[in-house]
Design an enzyme around this catalytic site. Structure first.
Site, PDB file in Angstrom:
ATOM      1  N   GLU A 223       0.807  -1.224   0.000  1.00 48.64           N
ATOM      2  CA  GLU A 223       0.000   0.000   0.000  1.00 48.64           C
ATOM      3  C   GLU A 223       0.839   1.273   0.000  1.00 48.64           C
ATOM      4  O   GLU A 223       0.809   2.039   0.982  1.00 48.64           O
ATOM      5  CB  GLU A 223      -0.954   0.017   1.208  1.00 48.64           C
ATOM      6  CG  GLU A 223      -1.950  -1.121   1.212  1.00 48.64           C
ATOM      7  CD  GLU A 223      -3.044  -0.959   2.276  1.00 48.64           C
ATOM      8  OE1 GLU A 223      -2.960  -0.003   3.071  1.00 48.64           O
ATOM      9  OE2 GLU A 223      -3.976  -1.771   2.280  1.00 48.64           O
ATOM     10  N   GLU A 404      -5.584  -8.615   1.012  1.00 48.46           N
ATOM     11  CA  GLU A 404      -6.237  -8.145   2.230  1.00 48.46           C
ATOM     12  C   GLU A 404      -7.704  -7.869   1.949  1.00 48.46           C
ATOM     13  O   GLU A 404      -8.052  -7.279   0.932  1.00 48.46           O
ATOM     14  CB  GLU A 404      -5.602  -6.843   2.768  1.00 48.46           C
ATOM     15  CG  GLU A 404      -4.222  -7.015   3.333  1.00 48.46           C
ATOM     16  CD  GLU A 404      -3.693  -5.762   4.027  1.00 48.46           C
ATOM     17  OE1 GLU A 404      -4.505  -4.932   4.485  1.00 48.46           O
ATOM     18  OE2 GLU A 404      -2.462  -5.617   4.089  1.00 48.46           O
TER      19      GLU A 404
HETATM   20  C1  FCB Z   1      -4.388  -2.104   5.594  1.00 45.34           C
HETATM   21  C2  FCB Z   1      -3.000  -2.435   6.088  1.00 45.34           C
HETATM   22  C3  FCB Z   1      -2.983  -3.516   7.135  1.00 45.34           C
HETATM   23  C4  FCB Z   1      -4.119  -3.341   8.129  1.00 45.34           C
HETATM   24  C5  FCB Z   1      -5.439  -3.201   7.417  1.00 45.34           C
HETATM   25  C6  FCB Z   1      -6.634  -3.074   8.326  1.00 45.34           C
HETATM   26  O1  FCB Z   1      -4.395  -0.827   5.059  1.00 45.34           O
HETATM   27  O2  FCB Z   1      -2.179  -2.842   5.015  1.00 45.34           O
HETATM   28  O3  FCB Z   1      -1.729  -3.510   7.765  1.00 45.34           O
HETATM   29  O4  FCB Z   1      -3.856  -2.268   8.943  1.00 45.34           O
HETATM   30  O5  FCB Z   1      -5.395  -2.086   6.568  1.00 45.34           O
END
Ligand code: FCB
Length: 497
Positions: A223, A404
């Site tokens: 990210e 994620e």
């Molecule tokens: C993302 C991050 C991860 C975690 C989630 C909830 O942006 O990459 O580390 O904090 O959000």
């Protein structure tokens, strides 16, 4: 759009992205009134409890053979052992120890103590039936000051972890950078300094050579946008800077680091695959006006195309470049050949999806769906479908992994010791179904990693938000499989819903 409008846009987005912070400062959130809350039942964590042992009805939604179900974590959020075995300081050590930065003054010093309990955590992964585990490598464990001779004890830890995964038939997926920049590099200018990208490539080379025979998939920078926005525009993540001009130069250097790491892997001759890990936000106009459509398009440039076009098309999006203007540090910082490095061919794209963004004609943002405990997160599973199909449409059939997706819930063990996170089950079920539909419509999705395996240190929110499939009792470090973990095991067994 004028710079002023864009600033306001970013400020508004900041509010929506950090509503927990906004709540702390007493700022009201902007919820679009009158929009039907049709997803309420999906997201709340207060849905009526169901028995963890009840199997879900079979919906007949099967994923392709070989689809890899997984879970994700990151080093600073779970490892602890902040001062052990030669680990150096990272920007997150500094930031979390600075009074007022993290809710309740929490730090990652102990976290989920995974550094010591990794073997137990590997067994949990096996019990869940995971086929893939996405973790990150802590740069300051490998190079305490961010350069020079590697620390063998740090490498050994990841070697043990990776070997343990293979022993349990779980594929390792390693992220090289999940925000824990060595503090010594920050002291030398951090990501504003172009040299940091070169240091990153050297660090990546060390890691590839130490672990590359056993890691089939690498992710470069987690990210980059979050570092840009949270770390350099709003300042509520490390390194806590508020300087928009610096922020976009950081965006460029993070992408340069990505490209140099891709080239470093190729230079080793290893066969592992590599790609970026991008948090993508589908952007929609908040209403039917032409102004909303135009503002939403530019917002999409800053949220998505700034990181996708560079890697997959070899150019920064022109509307964003024009909006930044010729005097911006980023535009002045791009050298001949940089975009060629950044667009070095990758093997896959890692997508992280949490929330959509609705943009108004004046460049502000509004909410249209219920939010989770993380008030920046609107619960909208359809956004998963939209972003996956859009990426495939606009950038070609690059293999995609979801690295994620998840939901924080106020999880508390009940009198029987079980943690009944029915809201998380509903959230995941609806997002899995959206991903399944995208696969049916031609998206080459190969794996899905739930955020997160364990409850952990959620950055500025400390330990208050729980995102895990597995509950962590921080006082005793006891782990409890939540209801969602039991449910996920069934999904994995069935390879679908
Ligand atoms: C993302 C991050 C991860 C975690 C989630 C909830 O942006 O990459 O580390 O904090 O959000």
């Amino acid at each position: 759009m004028s710079l002023l409008t864009r600033r306001r846009l970013l400020r508004r987005a900041a509010l929506s992205a950090t509503a927990a912070g906004a709540a702390r400062t007493g700022l009201a959130s902007t919820t679009a009134a009158g929009v039907a809350a049709t997803t309420v039942a999906l997201g709340g964590c207060d849905s009526p409890p169901e028995r963890t042992t009840d199997p879900e009805p079979d919906r007949g939604l099967r994923f392709p053979d070989g689809f890899a179900w997984g879970a994700a974590t990151s080093a600073y959020q779970i490892e602890g052992a902040a001062k052990e075995d030669g680990r150096g300081e990272s920007v997150w050590d500094t930031f979390s120890r600075t009074p007022g930065r993290i809710r309740n003054g929490d730090t990652g010093d102990v976290a989920a103590d995974h550094y010591h309990r990794y073997a137990q955590d590997l067994d949990l992964m096996r019990d869940l039936g995971l086929r893939s585990y996405r973790f990150s490598i802590s740069w300051p464990r490998i190079q305490a000051d961010g350069s020079g001779r590697p620390n063998q004890r740090g490498l050994d830890f990841y070697r043990r972890l990776v070997d343990g995964l293979h022993e349990r038939d779980i594929a390792p997926m390693a992220t090289l950078f999940h925000w824990d920049l060595p503090q010594a590099l920050q002291d030398a200018g951090g990501w504003e300094n172009r040299d940091t990208a070169e240091r990153f490539a050297e660090y990546a080379d060390v890691v590839f050579r130490a672990l590359g025979d056993r890691v089939p998939v690498w992710l470069t920078v987690n990210e980059p946008k979050t570092v840009v926005q949270n770390g350099y525009i709003w300042g509520h993540h490390a390194p806590g800077i508020r300087d928009e001009d610096a922020a976009y130069l950081v965006a460029h250097h993070l992408q340069l680091a990505h490209g140099l790491a891709v080239q470093a892997l190729r230079a080793t001759g290893l066969t592992g695959r590599i790609g970026p890990a991008l948090n993508l936000h589908p952007c929609y106009p908040a209403d039917d006006s032409a102004e909303s459509a135009a503002a939403s398009r530019l917002h999409d440039g800053y949220e998505n195309r700034l990181y996708l076009d560079s890697i997959f098309k070899g150019a920064y999006p022109q509307d964003v470049v024009d909006d930044l203007g010729p005097d911006s540090r980023m535009v002045r910082g791009v050298r001949d050949g940089d975009l060629k490095i950044i667009s070095s061919p990758v093997d896959l794209l890692a997508v992280q999806y949490y929330t959509p963004i609705y943009v108004t004609g004046d460049g502000g943002t509004v909410r249209k769906w219920p939010t989770s405990e993380a008030e920046w997160q609107q619960i909208y599973p359809e956004g998963m479908y939209d972003i996956l199909t859009r990426v495939t449409r606009d950038y070609g059939r690059v293999p995609i992994t979801i690295t994620e997706n998840g939901l924080p819930c106020p999880d508390v063990p009940g009198p029987d010791g079980n943690v009944d996170d029915a809201g998380r089950v509903a959230f995941l079920r609806d997002h899995f179904a959206a991903a399944h539909r995208a696969v049916g419509d031609g998206v080459p999705l190969e794996s899905y990693h739930v955020w997160s395996l364990l409850d952990n240190f959620e950055w500025a929110e400390g330990y208050e938000q729980r995102w895990g499939l597995v509950y962590v009792d921080y006082a005793s470090q006891r782990r409890v499989l939540k209801r969602s973990a039991h449910w996920y095991r069934d999904v994995i067994r069935r390879n679908g819903l």
